[in-house]
Every structure is written in C-alpha cells, then in structure tokens.
Enzyme design. Structure first.
Site, mmCIF file in Angstrom:
data_model
loop_
_atom_site.group_PDB
_atom_site.id
_atom_site.type_symbol
_atom_site.label_atom_id
_atom_site.label_comp_id
_atom_site.label_asym_id
_atom_site.label_seq_id
_atom_site.Cartn_x
_atom_site.Cartn_y
_atom_site.Cartn_z
ATOM 1 N N GLU A 195 9.953 62.955 40.545
ATOM 2 C CA GLU A 195 9.570 64.102 41.390
ATOM 3 C C GLU A 195 10.338 64.123 42.713
ATOM 4 O O GLU A 195 9.748 64.248 43.796
ATOM 5 C CB GLU A 195 8.060 64.109 41.645
ATOM 6 C CG GLU A 195 7.276 64.345 40.376
ATOM 7 C CD GLU A 195 5.784 64.623 40.580
ATOM 8 O OE1 GLU A 195 5.274 64.453 41.700
ATOM 9 O OE2 GLU A 195 5.138 65.030 39.601
ATOM 10 N N GLU A 225 4.971 64.333 32.655
ATOM 11 C CA GLU A 225 3.633 64.264 33.266
ATOM 12 C C GLU A 225 2.927 65.572 32.965
ATOM 13 O O GLU A 225 3.394 66.640 33.387
ATOM 14 C CB GLU A 225 3.704 64.038 34.783
ATOM 15 C CG GLU A 225 4.125 62.637 35.174
ATOM 16 C CD GLU A 225 3.970 62.357 36.668
ATOM 17 O OE1 GLU A 225 3.013 62.869 37.288
ATOM 18 O OE2 GLU A 225 4.823 61.629 37.204
HETATM 19 O O1 AHR Z 1 0.119 61.166 37.898
HETATM 20 C C1 AHR Z 1 -0.217 61.173 39.249
HETATM 21 C C2 AHR Z 1 0.950 61.566 40.156
HETATM 22 O O2 AHR Z 1 1.267 62.904 39.938
HETATM 23 C C3 AHR Z 1 2.250 60.841 39.918
HETATM 24 O O3 AHR Z 1 2.339 59.634 40.606
HETATM 25 C C4 AHR Z 1 3.262 61.801 40.459
HETATM 26 O O4 AHR Z 1 4.502 61.686 39.828
HETATM 27 C C5 AHR Z 1 2.607 63.163 40.272
HETATM 28 O O5 AHR Z 1 2.675 63.931 41.415
#
Ligand code: AHR
Length: 503
Positions: free
Chosen positions: A173, A292
């Site tokens: 990210e 994610e």
């Molecule tokens: O999954 C929780 C968080 O969400 C992770 O650390 C991050 O990559 C995202 O913003």
C-alpha cells in the site's frame, strides 16, 4: 418473491479455478501471530509454539497461500530481527500499529508454520523504510541453496533447504499516506522497478507484485496504476488491489452490493493495466493479485490502535465480529473473484486469525469459526476445474451507494474430469426470497449431489466462542433438477452452493 433465470453451459469458460484465489494473510498485527497462530503455552501448541487447533481450522478453511508479514507492518520491518536465537532478537516499536514487536516469530518460524498448515508462503518486502539491498538480502536468505553468507545463515538457523518462495509483493500500500515511507507514484514506480530488476537478476522466474491502489476510493486510483505500470510493466507480473467493504451502516442493500463494487474495481484495474500494455507496446498481460479483501468494521473501537506511551505486545486490534449478512457478502466477493479468474490470478482474504478473520482464538483457550468461515471453506473445497460464466437474467434492486444492481449474482465451476458442476450464488435482496430457474441442459443429465444455503431469520446473528454452530449452511430442500432445468428458492440475504454430478 423475486424470480430470476440463468443459463450455465460448459462452453462458457472464463478460465481455470486458480488455487491461489483462496489465499489469506498473516500480519504481525494485534493477535494474528501472537496468541493467534502462535501460543507456546496453549494445550495444543507444538514444539515451535504453534497452535494445532488453529492449524486444523486453517486446513478446514482450505487456505492455499498466505501473505506475510504485512500489511502496514512490513513497511517498518527489519526481517533480520526475526531470525536466529530467540533470546538475542530485539524488541522494536511497530509504528504501523503502535505496538511492540517481540520478534519471537519471524521468517523461519513462519516458513515452518506454512509447511505444517500446507500453504504456500507469499512474502511482502519492506519498500517503506528500506530498498533494493534489503530485498536482495531476504531473497538470498530464503531462496539461495547455500554458499553465501545469508543462505548459510539460514542453514545454520535450521533450514537446510531453501524456501523457494515464488511470489513477492514489492512493498505494501505504498499509495497510502498512512504507510511508513509512503511514496508518490513516480517515486514508487522507480523503486519497484529497480527492486524487481535486481530480484530478477537473482531469479528471473520470480512472480512479482507491484502495489496498486489501497482501494478504489483512493484519489490516486487509476493514475497510480498508470504511472507505476508505465515504468514497471516489464519487470512485474501482477498489480495488487486491496479493498475492504465496510460495515453496514444502516444501509443493508448497499452493503449487500459490495460484490458489485469489487467487480467494478477489478474491471477498472484491468482496463488500466491493458492501457499501459498498449501504450508501452508490451505483449504480456499484467494480472491482478487481490491481496487484501474482506468486510471490515473500520469505525468500531477494536480497530483503533493504542496511542501515546502505550506500546503493547499483541493488543486486541481489528477483532471484528461477523454476522450472517457479512458472510453472504464474503460469499458474494468470492463469486466476484471467481467470475474474474481470467485476470485475478491470486487473492488473499485479510486476515486469517483474530484480525478481521474467519478464525478466532482465546489466548491459551478456545478457537472458533466466525460466520465468514463457511462460504470461504465451501468455495475453496468445491470450486474445481474451470470457472464458467453464468448468464443471469435477474431482477434489480436500488442501492444508495451503487445505483441499480442485480439481486442475483452467480458463478459456476466445472471439473471436466469428474463431471462435477458447482453453482455458487447469492441473493442480495434484503427482504425478498428469490426463485431461481437455471438451464443446465448443456451438461446432459445432471443430479443434485448437495445443495446448501447460508441464511438466518436474523441476518445479524453472529458466532461466539460458546456457540459457533447454531447457524450453519443447511440443505436447501427446494433444490431440484429435471430434464436440464434446475430450480431453487433462495431466502433474502443468502448465499448458496449447489453441486451437481452426471445423472
Ligand atoms: O489488513 C489490515 C491492514 O489493511 C493492512 O495492514 C494494510 O495493508 C491495510 O490497510
């Protein structure tokens, strides 16, 4: 009662069912590692301190790949802190989650856990506070057989054989201003390209993931991918997508339309990647690692990290409780990922244990399944062979956030070897059951092997440590097939799976 019709045919192939679609994520965050997968004092702990009850649940969930060690955590992480004798490992501040990292679990322990859980590791490297040199170091430690300082150190630390990690995320990210070492798109494009180029000098066959957007709501979404892929295109294989579908805030219809939003996101990333392909006159395609995704109650108290002088080890963070409606959304999101299997080549449910997770644990105590466990486990277990597009004629529903969307979403899989056809569907309507008629004549004579639906009169029911079995996917007695015509009634806010075999 709503009614919808659909056709499934063996010719409607989108692409293969990819095992990596059923990946997940273990981050050094809250209690995911400590008292999650690792709890040396637990009654089921093995010689490495890993909970066997959790390993058993991970296997039942059907997870295939696990991304590690973060997440936001990785952007300040020094992987060397987590190797060698535990007594010599430093404790460090984890800026991402305002916690203290004890480094009791590190790379070697995680790799051993992956072997025990039967999953493929997918590593993320720190491109927040670190760069090319450290990426090469961790690659050497993991993948070189021996004869270098770092690979010999791995052997000394107990792993004679290299880990042969194939898939590497080039940071996490990096588009997000919250990220330690956040970069602008041109800065990240440069760093990712140089890191990837150097890693490929070690092993051209690695599968490398460039950071895409942290969500389709980011102001930079689209331009970020364009800038990054314009420079890194030839050096990477995937661009990542991250998105969380936020808690239902009194607008259940919009929440149930989360799959519609994910679908638009995927199609936009594909368009951006293909535009970079055309502009750069490239031949290969960049695919998506949706590494994610989940429902996240981000505004809830458990999501708030500690502050001030409080830097606890493994605090309770992001321990969301999921209800039946959340599970229907998770099932719908999996349908969406499968529907895009031609371009989504990998995905990770974030996360695996305790932190926005399908598996929960008590420190030293019980473990249990959240509602979201069920659609994931059934899809991972039964989606086999090829993904088939389902041609749906569905009634629509109005939503405040996504406009008019289909009430029915569906995808099918077909295993040509066994002849098994599986139909996954969700009824997104908040209040009406849906009568479904599906033309399956293209497969010849079929019989229903199993038809299950996950729903509840109270869609807000959630599991606890005391009761995670009152609401389970149950046989749907309305499912019937005759002469190539399948019919079934799906209650409002429901997810269903029907397995067919040759009659
Ligand atoms: O999954 C929780 C968080 O969400 C992770 O650390 C991050 O990559 C995202 O913003």
């Amino acid at each position: 009662m709503l009614s919808a019709s659909a056709t499934v045919d063996p010719a409607f192939v989108v692409g293969p069912v990819r095992r990596r679609t059923f990946g997940s994520f273990v981050e050094h965050l809250g209690r995911c590692v400590y008292t999650g997968i690792y709890d040396p004092g637990h009654a089921t702990a093995d010689e490495d301190g890993f909970r066997q009850d959790v390993v058993d649940l991970v296997k039942e969930l059907g997870v295939t790949t696990v991304r590690y060690p973060g997440g936001n955590f990785v952007s300040g992480y020094r992987w060397e802190d987590g190797i060698g004798p535990k007594s010599e490992r430093p404790r460090r501040l984890d800026l991402a989650w305002h916690s203290t990292e004890p480094n009791e679990v590190g790379l070697d322990e995680f790799m051993r856990w992956c072997t025990k859980a039967g999953v493929e590791p997918m590593m993320a490297i720190n491109l927040g506070t670190r760069g090319v040199a450290e990426a090469l170091d961790i690659l050497d430690y993991c993948n070189i057989a021996g004869g270098t300082e770092l690979s010999d150190k791995r052997r000394k630390n107990g792993a004679e054989e290299p880990y042969k990690v194939r898939m590497w995320c080039l940071g996490n990210e990096m588009d997000g201003p919250w990220q330690t070492g956040h970069k602008t798109a041109p800065e990240y494009a440069r760093l990712a390209t140089e890191t990837a180029r150097a890693m490929r000098q070690v092993d051209p066959g690695l599968e490398l993931v460039a950071c895409g957007s942290s969500s389709s709501d980011m102001d930079t979404f689209g331009t970020w991918e364009h800038t990054v892929l314009s420079e890194a295109y030839e050096q990477v294989d995937y661009v990542s997508a991250h998105e969380y579908y936020y808690e239902e805030d009194g607008d259940l219809a919009s929440f149930l339309g989360s799959g519609h939003k994910m679908s638009n996101f995927i199609e936009s990333v594909v368009a951006t990647a293909d535009a970079a392909r055309a502009a750069g006159k490239h031949t290969k395609r960049i695919n998506i690692s949706f590494d994610e995704w989940n429902v996240w109650y981000q505004k809830a108290t458990p999501s708030m990290p500690p502050t001030g002088d409080d830097w606890p080890v493994a605090p309770v963070l992001l321990e969301d409780t999921y209800n039946v409606a959340d599970a229907v959304v998770v099932g719908d999101l999996l349908i969406t990922l499968l529907r895009h299997t031609d371009r989504v080549h990998s995905a990770s449910l974030a996360q695996l244990v305790n932190v926005i997770a399908p598996i929960m644990t008590e420190p030293g105590g019980r473990s249990w399944k959240q509602t979201t466990f069920h659609p994931f486990a059934l899809t991972a277990r039964h989606a086999r062979g090829e993904v088939l597009r389902v041609a749906v004629q569905s009634p629509t529903m109005q939503t405040a956030k996504h406009g008019e969307i289909a009430a029915l979403t569906a995808v099918a899989t077909h295993d040509a070897e066994t002849g098994e056809v599986v139909l996954f569907s969700a009824n997104r309507s908040t209040d009406e059951a849906l009568e479904l008629a599906v033309d399956v004549r293209g497969f010849g004579d079929l019989r229903v092997v199993e038809a299950v639906t996950y729903a509840n009169d109270d869609p807000y029911w959630h599991a606890t440590a005391d009761d995670d079995t009152s609401v389970l996917p149950v046989p749907n007695a309305t499912a019937a097939v005759s002469g190539g015509a399948f019919t079934m009634t799906a209650p409002a806010v429901s997810w269903s799976m029907v397995r067919f075999a040759r009659a």
